[in-house]
Design a protein around this motif. Sequence first.
Motif, PDB file in Angstrom:
ATOM      1  N   ALA A  67       0.726  -1.176  -0.001  1.00  0.00           N
ATOM      2  CA  ALA A  67       0.018  -0.081  -0.051  1.00  0.00           C
ATOM      3  C   ALA A  67       0.879   1.261  -0.029  1.00  0.00           C
ATOM      4  O   ALA A  67       1.993   1.255   0.485  1.00  0.00           O
ATOM      5  N   ILE A  68       0.577   2.156  -0.777  1.00  0.00           N
ATOM      6  CA  ILE A  68       1.015   3.480  -0.486  1.00  0.00           C
ATOM      7  C   ILE A  68       0.157   4.447   0.380  1.00  0.00           C
ATOM      8  O   ILE A  68      -1.269   4.336   0.077  1.00  0.00           O
ATOM      9  N   CYS A  69       0.626   5.248   1.192  1.00  0.00           N
ATOM     10  CA  CYS A  69      -0.169   5.809   2.239  1.00  0.00           C
ATOM     11  C   CYS A  69       0.034   7.290   2.053  1.00  0.00           C
ATOM     12  O   CYS A  69       1.005   7.777   2.958  1.00  0.00           O
ATOM     13  N   PRO A  70      -0.450   7.995   1.134  1.00  0.00           N
ATOM     14  CA  PRO A  70      -0.168   9.398   1.105  1.00  0.00           C
ATOM     15  C   PRO A  70      -0.614  10.334   2.155  1.00  0.00           C
ATOM     16  O   PRO A  70      -1.704   9.950   2.801  1.00  0.00           O
ATOM     17  N   GLY A  71      -0.066  11.341   2.507  1.00  0.00           N
ATOM     18  CA  GLY A  71      -0.547  12.374   3.280  1.00  0.00           C
ATOM     19  C   GLY A  71      -1.556  13.399   2.260  1.00  0.00           C
ATOM     20  O   GLY A  71      -2.024  13.257   1.347  1.00  0.00           O
ATOM     21  N   TYR A  72      -1.486  14.588   2.850  1.00  0.00           N
ATOM     22  CA  TYR A  72      -2.171  15.847   2.226  1.00  0.00           C
ATOM     23  C   TYR A  72      -1.411  15.991   0.657  1.00  0.00           C
ATOM     24  O   TYR A  72      -0.368  16.145   0.717  1.00  0.00           O
ATOM     25  N   PRO A 120       5.619  18.805   8.762  1.00  0.00           N
ATOM     26  CA  PRO A 120       6.711  19.091   9.004  1.00  0.00           C
ATOM     27  C   PRO A 120       7.714  19.822   7.825  1.00  0.00           C
ATOM     28  O   PRO A 120       8.426  20.828   7.692  1.00  0.00           O
ATOM     29  N   GLN A 121       7.430  19.258   6.384  1.00  0.00           N
ATOM     30  CA  GLN A 121       7.925  19.888   5.253  1.00  0.00           C
ATOM     31  C   GLN A 121       7.331  21.044   4.815  1.00  0.00           C
ATOM     32  O   GLN A 121       7.818  21.681   4.049  1.00  0.00           O
ATOM     33  N   GLY A 122       6.283  21.313   5.485  1.00  0.00           N
ATOM     34  CA  GLY A 122       5.831  22.950   5.141  1.00  0.00           C
ATOM     35  C   GLY A 122       4.851  22.980   3.794  1.00  0.00           C
ATOM     36  O   GLY A 122       4.630  24.010   3.564  1.00  0.00           O
ATOM     37  N   ARG A 123       4.495  21.933   3.109  1.00  0.00           N
ATOM     38  CA  ARG A 123       3.681  21.711   2.043  1.00  0.00           C
ATOM     39  C   ARG A 123       2.959  20.542   1.810  1.00  0.00           C
ATOM     40  O   ARG A 123       3.429  19.724   2.442  1.00  0.00           O
ATOM     41  N   GLY A 124       2.072  20.660   1.021  1.00  0.00           N
ATOM     42  CA  GLY A 124       1.468  19.076   0.616  1.00  0.00           C
ATOM     43  C   GLY A 124       2.200  18.776  -0.711  1.00  0.00           C
ATOM     44  O   GLY A 124       3.176  19.324  -1.250  1.00  0.00           O
ATOM     45  N   ALA A 125       1.900  17.556  -1.132  1.00  0.00           N
ATOM     46  CA  ALA A 125       2.558  16.744  -2.098  1.00  0.00           C
ATOM     47  C   ALA A 125       1.855  16.965  -3.315  1.00  0.00           C
ATOM     48  O   ALA A 125       0.751  17.353  -3.591  1.00  0.00           O
ATOM     49  N   PRO A 137       0.959  15.341  -6.807  1.00  0.00           N
ATOM     50  CA  PRO A 137       0.602  13.728  -7.259  1.00  0.00           C
ATOM     51  C   PRO A 137       1.669  13.168  -7.925  1.00  0.00           C
ATOM     52  O   PRO A 137       2.180  11.754  -7.622  1.00  0.00           O
ATOM     53  N   GLU A 138       2.442  13.893  -8.813  1.00  0.00           N
ATOM     54  CA  GLU A 138       3.467  13.061  -9.356  1.00  0.00           C
ATOM     55  C   GLU A 138       4.632  12.660  -8.527  1.00  0.00           C
ATOM     56  O   GLU A 138       5.184  11.543  -8.810  1.00  0.00           O
ATOM     57  N   GLU A 139       5.039  13.329  -7.557  1.00  0.00           N
ATOM     58  CA  GLU A 139       6.024  12.719  -6.788  1.00  0.00           C
ATOM     59  C   GLU A 139       5.642  11.628  -5.797  1.00  0.00           C
ATOM     60  O   GLU A 139       6.373  10.631  -5.319  1.00  0.00           O
ATOM     61  N   VAL A 140       4.289  11.553  -5.375  1.00  0.00           N
ATOM     62  CA  VAL A 140       3.593  10.354  -4.770  1.00  0.00           C
ATOM     63  C   VAL A 140       3.719   9.276  -5.927  1.00  0.00           C
ATOM     64  O   VAL A 140       4.170   8.165  -5.445  1.00  0.00           O
ATOM     65  N   ALA A 141       3.375   9.556  -7.139  1.00  0.00           N
ATOM     66  CA  ALA A 141       3.286   8.454  -7.986  1.00  0.00           C
ATOM     67  C   ALA A 141       4.574   7.731  -8.368  1.00  0.00           C
ATOM     68  O   ALA A 141       4.664   6.538  -8.613  1.00  0.00           O
ATOM     69  N   ARG A 142       5.859   8.591  -8.038  1.00  0.00           N
ATOM     70  CA  ARG A 142       6.789   7.934  -8.022  1.00  0.00           C
ATOM     71  C   ARG A 142       7.342   6.792  -6.983  1.00  0.00           C
ATOM     72  O   ARG A 142       7.592   5.735  -7.463  1.00  0.00           O
ATOM     73  N   SER A 143       6.483   7.072  -6.113  1.00  0.00           N
ATOM     74  CA  SER A 143       6.537   5.907  -4.966  1.00  0.00           C
ATOM     75  C   SER A 143       5.728   4.469  -5.099  1.00  0.00           C
ATOM     76  O   SER A 143       5.830   3.238  -5.045  1.00  0.00           O
ATOM     77  N   VAL A 144       4.529   4.987  -5.861  1.00  0.00           N
ATOM     78  CA  VAL A 144       3.601   3.829  -6.364  1.00  0.00           C
ATOM     79  C   VAL A 144       4.378   3.260  -7.323  1.00  0.00           C
ATOM     80  O   VAL A 144       4.402   1.802  -7.435  1.00  0.00           O
ATOM     81  N   LEU A 145       5.370   3.758  -8.457  1.00  0.00           N
ATOM     82  CA  LEU A 145       5.650   3.148  -9.338  1.00  0.00           C
ATOM     83  C   LEU A 145       6.932   2.059  -8.737  1.00  0.00           C
ATOM     84  O   LEU A 145       7.237   1.008  -9.221  1.00  0.00           O
ATOM     85  N   PHE A 146       7.615   2.788  -7.690  1.00  0.00           N
ATOM     86  CA  PHE A 146       8.549   1.886  -7.023  1.00  0.00           C
ATOM     87  C   PHE A 146       8.004   0.629  -6.372  1.00  0.00           C
ATOM     88  O   PHE A 146       8.642  -0.449  -6.695  1.00  0.00           O
ATOM     89  N   LEU A 147       6.795   0.810  -5.700  1.00  0.00           N
ATOM     90  CA  LEU A 147       6.271  -0.352  -5.321  1.00  0.00           C
ATOM     91  C   LEU A 147       5.752  -1.508  -6.237  1.00  0.00           C
ATOM     92  O   LEU A 147       5.686  -2.655  -6.160  1.00  0.00           O
ATOM     93  N   ALA A 148       5.326  -0.958  -7.503  1.00  0.00           N
ATOM     94  CA  ALA A 148       5.001  -1.633  -8.581  1.00  0.00           C
ATOM     95  C   ALA A 148       5.944  -2.485  -9.370  1.00  0.00           C
ATOM     96  O   ALA A 148       5.771  -3.472 -10.108  1.00  0.00           O
ATOM     97  N   VAL A 203       4.406   4.980   4.004  1.00  0.00           N
ATOM     98  CA  VAL A 203       3.860   6.441   4.093  1.00  0.00           C
ATOM     99  C   VAL A 203       4.670   7.531   3.260  1.00  0.00           C
ATOM    100  O   VAL A 203       5.942   7.489   3.456  1.00  0.00           O
ATOM    101  N   VAL A 204       4.151   8.261   2.540  1.00  0.00           N
ATOM    102  CA  VAL A 204       4.677   9.301   1.961  1.00  0.00           C
ATOM    103  C   VAL A 204       3.729  10.750   2.239  1.00  0.00           C
ATOM    104  O   VAL A 204       2.931  10.992   1.695  1.00  0.00           O
ATOM    105  N   ASP A 205       4.351  11.340   3.374  1.00  0.00           N
ATOM    106  CA  ASP A 205       3.481  12.296   3.831  1.00  0.00           C
ATOM    107  C   ASP A 205       4.324  13.636   4.332  1.00  0.00           C
ATOM    108  O   ASP A 205       3.808  14.405   5.159  1.00  0.00           O
ATOM    109  N   GLY A 206       5.575  13.757   3.957  1.00  0.00           N
ATOM    110  CA  GLY A 206       6.319  14.918   4.441  1.00  0.00           C
ATOM    111  C   GLY A 206       6.630  15.095   5.654  1.00  0.00           C
ATOM    112  O   GLY A 206       6.996  16.057   6.345  1.00  0.00           O
ATOM    113  N   GLY A 207       6.653  13.815   6.563  1.00  0.00           N
ATOM    114  CA  GLY A 207       6.729  13.916   7.839  1.00  0.00           C
ATOM    115  C   GLY A 207       5.710  13.915   8.717  1.00  0.00           C
ATOM    116  O   GLY A 207       5.693  13.937   9.980  1.00  0.00           O
TER     117      GLY A 207
END
Length: 266
Positions: free
Chosen positions: A181-186, A207-212, A214-225, A238-242
Motif C-alpha cells: 500500500a501507498i499511504c499519502p498524506g495531504y 513538517p516539510q511545510g507543504r502538500g505533495a 501527485p507526481e512525486e507520490v506517483a514515483r513511490s507507487v511505481l517503486f512498489l509496482a 507512508v509518503v507524507d512529508g513527515g
Amino acid sequence: MPAHRFEGKTIFVTGGTSGLGRASCAQFIEEGGEVFIMDLEERSVLQHLGDKLKAHFYQGDVGKPEDCEAAINACVEKLGKLDILFHCAAQLSPMSTVPNHDLALFQQIINTNLCSLFYLARIAIPQMQKQGKGVIVVTGSTSAMAGEHGLPSYSASKAGMINLMRSMAIDHAQDNIRINAICPGYMRTAMTAGLGELAKVVEDSIPQGRGADPEEVARSVLFLASEDASFMTGHAMVVDGGWCAHSGAPDFLKLVPQQFRPDSTT
C-alpha cells in the motif's frame, strides 16, 4: 531518458482519471507500460496521457462487484494479461462525528474504499496465479495510521484496506504475488483545491511545510509496482512529508526559552 521498468507490462488502474491515479498512469506509460483505466467518468484522460495508444478506458464503479469483475475481464481480454493492479479509486467522507454521520453514506464509503479492494482482488489474484506472478498496489492514507477529527468513515475504510492488504500479502506471497500500500498524506489535487485558507493550515502542520504533488507520490507507487521492490510485500509505505512522524506535541524549541531548556549551558 526515463527508465523502462514497465516495458511490456499491463497495468490495471482504478481512479486513473485524476489526481494520483492520473499521475501514476502517465508515469507508467512513460516507463513503457500499457494502462487500462477503470473510473466513473473518462474526463478526457486519454487525451492527456503521453502515449495515447497505450491507454484504455472502461467505465465502471469499483463499489459494484459486477463492474469490478467485468472491467478486469475486459482488460485481460483486450491486453491478454494483468501484470499490475493499482487500486487508487476512493471516496472522501464529509466532516462528521459518528452520531451525526448518515448511515447510508457510511456504508457507501466503506463499500467504495474497502470492499472494492475485495471485489477487485478476488478476480485479479486468480488471473495473476495463472500467470505465475503479479503485483497489487493499493492507495491507503495517513488517515489509516491514526485517528483524525471528523473522518470516522474514511479513516475506518482506509485502515481496513491496509489490514486486508496485509492478509492478502501473506496469503499469496508464495504465489509470487506482491501486495503493498501507498499511504499519502495531504496532496495538492483538484479534490483539495477548494479548501481555501484551510489548505494553508493543513500545510503548516506538515513538517516539510507543504502538500505533495501527485507526481512525486506517483514515483513511490511505481517503486512498489516495480522489481525495485521485489522483496517487499505486506508493507504500508507512508509518503507524507513527515506528518505521521509528528506526535502532535507543540514545537518546544519555539515555546521554551533557551535558558529553561535542559540542554542549556547558561
